[in-house]
Scaffold this motif. Structure first.
Motif, PDB file in Angstrom:
ATOM      1  N   GLY A   1       0.820  -1.206   0.000  1.00 41.22           N
ATOM      2  CA  GLY A   1       0.000   0.000   0.000  1.00 41.22           C
ATOM      3  C   GLY A   1       0.855   1.256   0.000  1.00 41.22           C
ATOM      4  N   LEU A   2       1.906   1.255   0.813  1.00 42.24           N
ATOM      5  CA  LEU A   2       2.802   2.407   0.860  1.00 42.24           C
ATOM      6  C   LEU A   2       3.529   2.605  -0.470  1.00 42.24           C
ATOM      7  CD1 LEU A   2       4.256   1.968   4.450  1.00 42.24           C
ATOM      8  CD2 LEU A   2       2.808   3.844   3.654  1.00 42.24           C
ATOM      9  N   GLU A   3       3.860   1.514  -1.130  1.00 45.53           N
ATOM     10  CA  GLU A   3       4.479   1.615  -2.454  1.00 45.53           C
ATOM     11  C   GLU A   3       3.525   2.305  -3.438  1.00 45.53           C
ATOM     12  OE1 GLU A   3       5.571  -2.276  -3.700  1.00 45.53           O
ATOM     13  OE2 GLU A   3       7.094  -2.554  -2.134  1.00 45.53           O
ATOM     14  N   LEU A   4       2.250   1.967  -3.318  1.00 44.91           N
ATOM     15  CA  LEU A   4       1.262   2.576  -4.215  1.00 44.91           C
ATOM     16  C   LEU A   4       1.014   4.041  -3.864  1.00 44.91           C
ATOM     17  CD1 LEU A   4      -1.225  -0.407  -4.510  1.00 44.91           C
ATOM     18  CD2 LEU A   4       0.142   0.571  -6.361  1.00 44.91           C
ATOM     19  N   PHE A   5       1.045   4.376  -2.569  1.00 42.18           N
ATOM     20  CA  PHE A   5       0.940   5.791  -2.186  1.00 42.18           C
ATOM     21  C   PHE A   5       2.103   6.578  -2.795  1.00 42.18           C
ATOM     22  CE2 PHE A   5      -1.717   4.431   1.583  1.00 42.18           C
ATOM     23  CZ  PHE A   5      -2.843   5.136   1.222  1.00 42.18           C
ATOM     24  N   GLN A   6       3.293   5.996  -2.769  1.00 42.66           N
ATOM     25  CA  GLN A   6       4.457   6.657  -3.354  1.00 42.66           C
ATOM     26  C   GLN A   6       4.305   6.787  -4.872  1.00 42.66           C
ATOM     27  OE1 GLN A   6       7.300   8.138  -1.775  1.00 42.66           O
ATOM     28  NE2 GLN A   6       7.269   8.947  -3.863  1.00 42.66           N
ATOM     29  N   LYS A   7       3.785   5.728  -5.493  1.00 38.39           N
ATOM     30  CA  LYS A   7       3.556   5.789  -6.944  1.00 38.39           C
ATOM     31  C   LYS A   7       2.572   6.904  -7.283  1.00 38.39           C
ATOM     32  CE  LYS A   7       1.860   3.133 -10.906  1.00 38.39           C
ATOM     33  NZ  LYS A   7       1.298   1.853 -11.391  1.00 38.39           N
ATOM     34  N   SER A   8       1.535   7.024  -6.456  1.00 35.34           N
ATOM     35  CA  SER A   8       0.559   8.089  -6.675  1.00 35.34           C
ATOM     36  C   SER A   8       1.224   9.455  -6.592  1.00 35.34           C
ATOM     37  CB  SER A   8      -0.567   7.985  -5.635  1.00 35.34           C
ATOM     38  OG  SER A   8      -1.489   9.038  -5.774  1.00 35.34           O
ATOM     39  N   LEU A   9       2.080   9.648  -5.593  1.00 30.87           N
ATOM     40  CA  LEU A   9       2.805  10.915  -5.458  1.00 30.87           C
ATOM     41  C   LEU A   9       3.662  11.187  -6.688  1.00 30.87           C
ATOM     42  CD1 LEU A   9       4.100  11.252  -1.778  1.00 30.87           C
ATOM     43  CD2 LEU A   9       2.458  12.698  -2.986  1.00 30.87           C
ATOM     44  N   ASP A  10       4.340  10.166  -7.169  1.00 27.34           N
ATOM     45  CA  ASP A  10       5.167  10.324  -8.368  1.00 27.34           C
ATOM     46  C   ASP A  10       4.317  10.727  -9.569  1.00 27.34           C
ATOM     47  OD1 ASP A  10       7.364   9.602  -6.857  1.00 27.34           O
ATOM     48  OD2 ASP A  10       7.341   7.494  -7.504  1.00 27.34           O
ATOM     49  N   GLN A  11       3.126  10.145  -9.663  1.00 24.78           N
ATOM     50  CA  GLN A  11       2.234  10.492 -10.771  1.00 24.78           C
ATOM     51  C   GLN A  11       1.724  11.922 -10.660  1.00 24.78           C
ATOM     52  OE1 GLN A  11      -0.470   7.167 -10.185  1.00 24.78           O
ATOM     53  NE2 GLN A  11       0.176   6.238 -12.121  1.00 24.78           N
TER      54      GLN A  11
ATOM     55  N   TRP B   1      -7.439  16.605  -6.607  1.00 23.67           N
ATOM     56  CA  TRP B   1      -7.364  16.268  -5.189  1.00 23.67           C
ATOM     57  C   TRP B   1      -6.597  14.952  -4.982  1.00 23.67           C
ATOM     58  CZ3 TRP B   1      -9.413  11.492  -4.205  1.00 23.67           C
ATOM     59  CH2 TRP B   1     -10.341  10.996  -5.124  1.00 23.67           C
ATOM     60  N   GLY B   2      -6.197  14.724  -3.739  1.00 16.95           N
ATOM     61  CA  GLY B   2      -5.612  13.436  -3.373  1.00 16.95           C
ATOM     62  C   GLY B   2      -4.152  13.447  -2.996  1.00 16.95           C
ATOM     63  N   LYS B   3      -3.404  14.454  -3.456  1.00 17.50           N
ATOM     64  CA  LYS B   3      -1.969  14.474  -3.192  1.00 17.50           C
ATOM     65  C   LYS B   3      -1.678  14.533  -1.691  1.00 17.50           C
ATOM     66  CE  LYS B   3       2.278  16.979  -4.332  1.00 17.50           C
ATOM     67  NZ  LYS B   3       2.844  18.175  -5.014  1.00 17.50           N
ATOM     68  N   GLY B   4      -2.471  15.321  -0.966  1.00 14.06           N
ATOM     69  CA  GLY B   4      -2.252  15.470   0.477  1.00 14.06           C
ATOM     70  C   GLY B   4      -2.383  14.163   1.224  1.00 14.06           C
ATOM     71  N   GLU B   5      -3.335  13.328   0.809  1.00 18.33           N
ATOM     72  CA  GLU B   5      -3.512  12.036   1.471  1.00 18.33           C
ATOM     73  C   GLU B   5      -2.308  11.135   1.236  1.00 18.33           C
ATOM     74  OE1 GLU B   5      -6.393   8.089   1.470  1.00 18.33           O
ATOM     75  OE2 GLU B   5      -7.075   9.913   0.464  1.00 18.33           O
ATOM     76  N   ALA B   6      -1.842  11.077   0.006  1.00 17.72           N
ATOM     77  CA  ALA B   6      -0.669  10.257  -0.301  1.00 17.72           C
ATOM     78  C   ALA B   6       0.547  10.743   0.480  1.00 17.72           C
ATOM     79  CB  ALA B   6      -0.384  10.288  -1.798  1.00 17.72           C
ATOM     80  N   GLU B   7       0.710  12.057   0.560  1.00 20.17           N
ATOM     81  CA  GLU B   7       1.827  12.633   1.322  1.00 20.17           C
ATOM     82  C   GLU B   7       1.736  12.259   2.802  1.00 20.17           C
ATOM     83  OE1 GLU B   7       2.871  16.674  -1.230  1.00 20.17           O
ATOM     84  OE2 GLU B   7       1.331  16.747   0.334  1.00 20.17           O
ATOM     85  N   TYR B   8       0.513  12.249   3.336  1.00 17.74           N
ATOM     86  CA  TYR B   8       0.316  11.906   4.762  1.00 17.74           C
ATOM     87  C   TYR B   8       0.795  10.486   5.056  1.00 17.74           C
ATOM     88  CZ  TYR B   8      -2.007  10.540   9.067  1.00 17.74           C
ATOM     89  OH  TYR B   8      -2.254  10.054  10.326  1.00 17.74           O
ATOM     90  N   PHE B   9       0.404   9.541   4.222  1.00 13.67           N
ATOM     91  CA  PHE B   9       0.780   8.148   4.493  1.00 13.67           C
ATOM     92  C   PHE B   9       2.283   7.926   4.304  1.00 13.67           C
ATOM     93  CE2 PHE B   9      -3.754   7.454   4.154  1.00 13.67           C
ATOM     94  CZ  PHE B   9      -3.967   6.467   5.107  1.00 13.67           C
ATOM     95  N   ILE B  10       2.867   8.588   3.337  1.00 23.63           N
ATOM     96  CA  ILE B  10       4.308   8.440   3.134  1.00 23.63           C
ATOM     97  C   ILE B  10       5.073   9.083   4.291  1.00 23.63           C
ATOM     98  CG2 ILE B  10       6.259   9.108   1.681  1.00 23.63           C
ATOM     99  CD1 ILE B  10       4.510   6.803   0.591  1.00 23.63           C
ATOM    100  N   ALA B  11       4.599  10.226   4.770  1.00 20.41           N
ATOM    101  CA  ALA B  11       5.273  10.928   5.866  1.00 20.41           C
ATOM    102  C   ALA B  11       5.151  10.173   7.182  1.00 20.41           C
ATOM    103  CB  ALA B  11       4.708  12.325   6.020  1.00 20.41           C
TER     104      ALA B  11
END
Length: 213
Positions: free
Chosen positions: A176-186, A200-210
């Motif tokens: 899941g974290l790998e996919l959050f990172q992929k989303s951020l890259d996209q 929308w959505g970048k903030g959520e991906a950033e939250y989980f990665i952080a």
């Protein structure tokens, strides 16, 4: 001839002003979506978007954001454990999304919201509804992927599902974290069609990665 030219210029000017007014109204409301805190806030915002859509008649985005605002209200209810609220909220969101889908067919952004609506319904009783609402959610996401595979919100939905699904049912926090990172890259390279299109959505991906372990 001068009157004709003047009339054409006046029409163009009025049309441009109308479009600018639409864009201004939408921009102001979109800025509020991810900052609202209460269910009543989201209800009011969804109604504001619907009013814009009813006035414009041919624009899908107002109805899209009305549905998204309602989904956000549902996700808030889910986090608060108010599962009995999810079915009526999902029904409300679906009404808005149906308008958007009628105006913009084969649209990945609409299909992502469709996935989210089915997800809200499934969470009322995951064990009983996985084979119905869960499968419909997966189908909507699959259709979205065929249209826009590099959409970061699509990857974000996959990340959520993978991260929160128990391992015995195929989930994985690491994946899941790998996919959050992929989303951020996209998000870094994805180009929206206009300033009003979903972003929308970048903030959520950033939250989980952080906050990863």
């Amino acid at each position: 001839m001068k009157k004709l030219v003047f009339g054409i210029c006046l029409f163009i000017g009025m049309n441009a002003f109308s479009q600018t007014a639409y864009e201004k109204a939408m921009s102001e409301k979109i800025a509020l979506v991810e900052n609202h805190k209460t269910a009543d806030d989201f209800t009011a915002l969804a109604n504001d978007f619907k009013r814009i859509g009813d006035k414009e008649k041919t624009q899908w985005l107002p109805y899209y954001y009305a549905a998204f605002s309602t989904i956000q209200k549902g996700r808030m209810a889910m986090r608060e454990g108010k599962l009995s609220d999810l079915d009526p909220i999902a029904t409300e969101a679906q009404k808005f999304l149906d308008f958007a889908m009628d105006l913009s067919k084969d649209n990945a952004e609409n299909l992502i919201l469709q996935k989210m609506i089915h997800g809200l319904k499934m969470m009322v009783n995951p064990q009983e509804r996985f084979m119905s609402e869960g499968m419909l959610a997966a189908d909507a996401l699959s259709k979205a992927e065929k249209i826009d595979a590099e959409n970061p919100r699509l990857t974000l939905m996959k990340a959520e599902d993978t991260y929160f699904t128990p391992e015995q049912f195929g989930g994985s926090r690491a994946r899941g974290l790998e996919l959050f990172q992929k989303s951020l890259d996209q998000f870094k390279v994805y180009k929206t069609k206009s300033a009003l299109d979903p972003n929308w959505g970048k903030g959520e991906a950033e939250y989980f990665i952080a906050n990863k372990p």
